[in-house]
Write an enzyme that holds these catalytic residues in place. Structure first.
Site, PDB file in Angstrom:
ATOM      1  N   THR A 222      -3.627 -64.363  55.072  1.00 60.22           N
ATOM      2  CA  THR A 222      -3.387 -63.712  53.784  1.00 60.22           C
ATOM      3  C   THR A 222      -1.901 -63.516  53.472  1.00 60.22           C
ATOM      4  OG1 THR A 222      -5.472 -62.537  54.145  1.00 60.22           O
ATOM      5  CG2 THR A 222      -4.167 -61.828  52.290  1.00 60.22           C
TER       6      THR A 222
ATOM      7  N   THR B 271      -5.346 -65.657  49.913  1.00 60.21           N
ATOM      8  CA  THR B 271      -5.698 -65.923  51.305  1.00 60.21           C
ATOM      9  C   THR B 271      -6.463 -67.223  51.492  1.00 60.21           C
ATOM     10  OG1 THR B 271      -6.780 -64.948  53.243  1.00 60.21           O
ATOM     11  CG2 THR B 271      -7.885 -64.668  51.133  1.00 60.21           C
TER      12      THR B 271
END
Length: 621
Positions: free
Chosen positions: A432, A450
């Protein structure tokens, strides 16, 4: 008007955090700051300024400020990505325009964390309203609830499930960004792709953080011809720090998307290549089809805005994100605990405060495990997700916190459920990136993006070009519960189902002054389930406790996912660990590798913070 800081002597006086002595910095920090100073070429817009509510030397810490920018600012996980966003703002682009440009560059320079092969949540403020754009990945139509079960009915090990096509969901970030740009874009769509295309064609330098991630994953990347040929040298080792790396395959894909829109990603040769790699994995094929890609639609959801400490309104993402609910449950319970005590002593969180915080977090994570999932499939308790944040409910939960740790909390009863549900066991979440942006008109973005695990599914698509490079495909389906139900047959809210979006911890956050509605802060973080804690830490110690954003970000991390109390390795004294253990905590030290990006409004402009644990920077003017 504030005295302008000019590059050189005045800047040295006004921005010591940026121009610190290199002798005291890590190699990563030296690289980050030297690269930033070479890229930005603009002076800070103002000198030291106290942020909103800053108490100076509160809790024994000096009032410290980072760079302050009077007109616009971008905080992103890599200097090249931040600079691309700033370039769009300088050309009159909106915060959403800048977010698109940042994401495309991150696909190139931080591919292990996010990219066009993944998904994102974008929270937008246009000066009038907050909007939540959902670009979360989606499960293919052919999956079943048993996707991650072995023939004997036991769950697959995470490492076995994640690598290959089985874990790949329909990527959503490209479609979501196109939808957000359609409403809030000011620059032509194609222009937003030009910085990333140029860097992909001309090359960028392998950074220390990227090199370290390659070293950790080289064995798996080496098993796939596309990724091995791009990321590894002739000797089988990852390219060294500073190696110039070009990505012609990604350049071609981005040029097509810039020219033809998101359709160039979800149809045609790019889509065909994604499907071929997912279905064609020899050891762990997946279920993704061309129809799944063609049928993906981003969603606009209703953000959840929650009062906090009377003065603030904190807005975040609703389910399928668990981020805002768990974040505000934790802070809401913490606020109702009179025994929390002083948060900081000698620059560190105190044992009493850590006890109170982690107990509050246990309660929040117990509810998260029991109730939160894709709202198109999972009803909210009492048919309203805000039931989890109701003041009376938070008071009942706070009453459960005592002087000794509960170790493992049980879910509460915020409202009636249409059916019994089983709690989901905690699973690994990684990867992420986060982006915070404010443009010259005061519009803002908080976007968390992400591909799930570091390097995602480890599959790389060249978009059907046959050229070197490409983009990484997500492993987002491993965010679903591997086990669909408990021993009594009660279903897990976050179980795998066709077309469903997996529960997330991403917590893009916008904070407003409750008195006049002015935007005060945009923030968020990477780090799996730790995202909730990293965002809560930053929010609490800035607006809640009076620190400037950079000192708040720099504080050691801490967490509990309703299990052990986790403390950032090497950052707390032994006495803190011992005190917590005496109060019943199982204490584990862990890396807790955050990457917070934050912007805070001050009387002189936007004060930024970038997490020193990664390569993020704040730029602006």
């Amino acid at each position: 008007m504030p005295r302008p800081c000019v590059k050189g002597m005045a800047a040295m006086a006004c921005a010591p955090a940026v121009f610190a002595s290199k002798s005291s910095l890590s190699r990563l920090e030296v690289w980050r700051r030297v690269l930033l100073s070479g890229l930005v070429g603009v002076a800070l817009a103002g000198c030291s300024a106290l942020p909103f509510g800053l108490k100076g030397g509160a809790f024994g810490l000096p009032a410290s400020s980072g760079p302050v920018f009077g007109r616009m600012a971008v905080a992103a996980a890599h200097p090249l990505a931040a600079q691309a966003g700033l370039q769009m703002l300088r050309e009159g682009g909106s915060a959403v325009d800048a977010a698109v440009a940042v994401q495309m560059v991150l696909t190139l320079v931080e591919p292990q964390a996010s990219g066009i092969g993944g998904g994102a949540f974008l929270l937008s403020w246009d000066g009038t309203k907050v909007q939540a754009f959902d670009g979360r990945e989606m499960a293919p139509g052919a999956v079943t609830e048993n996707l991650f079960l072995r023939p004997d009915g036991t769950p697959m090990p995470f490492a076995q499930a994640v690598v290959g096509g089985r874990s790949v969901g329909v990527p959503g970030v490209v479609a979501m960004l196109e939808a957000a740009h359609r409403q809030h874009g000011r620059l032509p769509w194609a222009r937003l792709f030009e910085p990333a295309i140029r860097l992909a064609e001309e090359g960028f330098s392998v950074s220390p953080y990227l090199h370290r991630q390659l070293l950790q994953e080289k064995a798996t990347l080496a098993t796939r011809p596309q990724s091995a040929a791009y990321w590894l040298g002739p000797d089988g080792e990852p390219w060294p720090v500073g190696h110039p790396l070009r990505n012609p395959a990604l350049a071609q894909v981005l040029r097509a998307i810039g020219r033809d829109g998101a359709a160039a990603f979800y149809e045609g040769p790019v889509a065909a290549d994604i499907v071929a790699r997912v279905q064609g994995h020899s050891g762990n094929p997946g279920h993704l089809t061309l129809a799944d890609l063609d049928g993906y639609l981003p969603k606009e959801r209703e953000p959840i805005c929650t009062p906090w400490k009377v003065k603030f309104k904190v807005c975040g993402f609703p389910p399928p994100s668990s981020g805002h609910l768990a974040l505000m449950q934790t802070l809401g319970v913490l606020e109702r605990l009179p025994r929390a005590g002083e948060p900081l002593r000698q620059g560190l969180p105190t044992p009493n405060w850590l006890h109170a915080y982690t107990e509050a977090a246990r309660l929040a994570f117990a509810d998260r495990a029991a109730y939160v999932g894709d709202p198109d499939y999972v009803p909210a308790p009492g048919n309203d997700w805000r039931s989890l944040l109701d003041p009376a409910y938070l008071a009942r939960r706070a009453a459960l916190v005592g002087p000794q740790s509960m170790r493992t909390a049980k879910p509460g009863n915020p409202g009636p459920l249409p059916q019994a549900q089983a709690p989901m066991a905690e699973q690994s979440e990684f990867g992420t990136s986060h982006v915070s942006i404010v443009d010259a008109q005061g519009r803002a973005v908080a976007m968390t993006t992400t591909i799930e695990a570091v390097w995602g599914s480890r599959l790389m698509s060249d978009g059907g070009s046959g050229l070197p490079g490409g983009f990484m495909l997500n492993n987002q389906l491993t965010d679903f519960s591997f086990v669909p139900s408990d021993a009594q047959g009660h279903p897990v809210a976050n179980r795998v189902q066709p077309g469903k979006r997996p529960r997330s911890s991403m917590s893009p956050t916008l904070v407003f002054d409750a008195r006049d509605g002015a935007l005060l802060m945009t923030l968020g973080a990477p780090g799996g389930a730790g995202i909730i804690h990293y965002t809560a830490k930053t929010l609490f110690f800035t607006l809640g406790a009076g620190l400037a954003p950079q000192p708040a970000v720099d504080l050691p991390n801490f967490a509990s996912m309703n299990g052990p109390t986790l403390l950032e390795r090497g950052r707390f004294p032994p006495a803190t660990l011992q005190t917590l253990r005496e109060r019943g905590h199982e204490v584990n030290e862990a890396a807790l590798d955050s990457g917070i990006q934050a912007l805070l409004r001050t009387p002189r402009g936007w004060m930024g913070a970038a997490d020193p644990r990664r390569e993020g920077v704040v730029v602006g003017e």
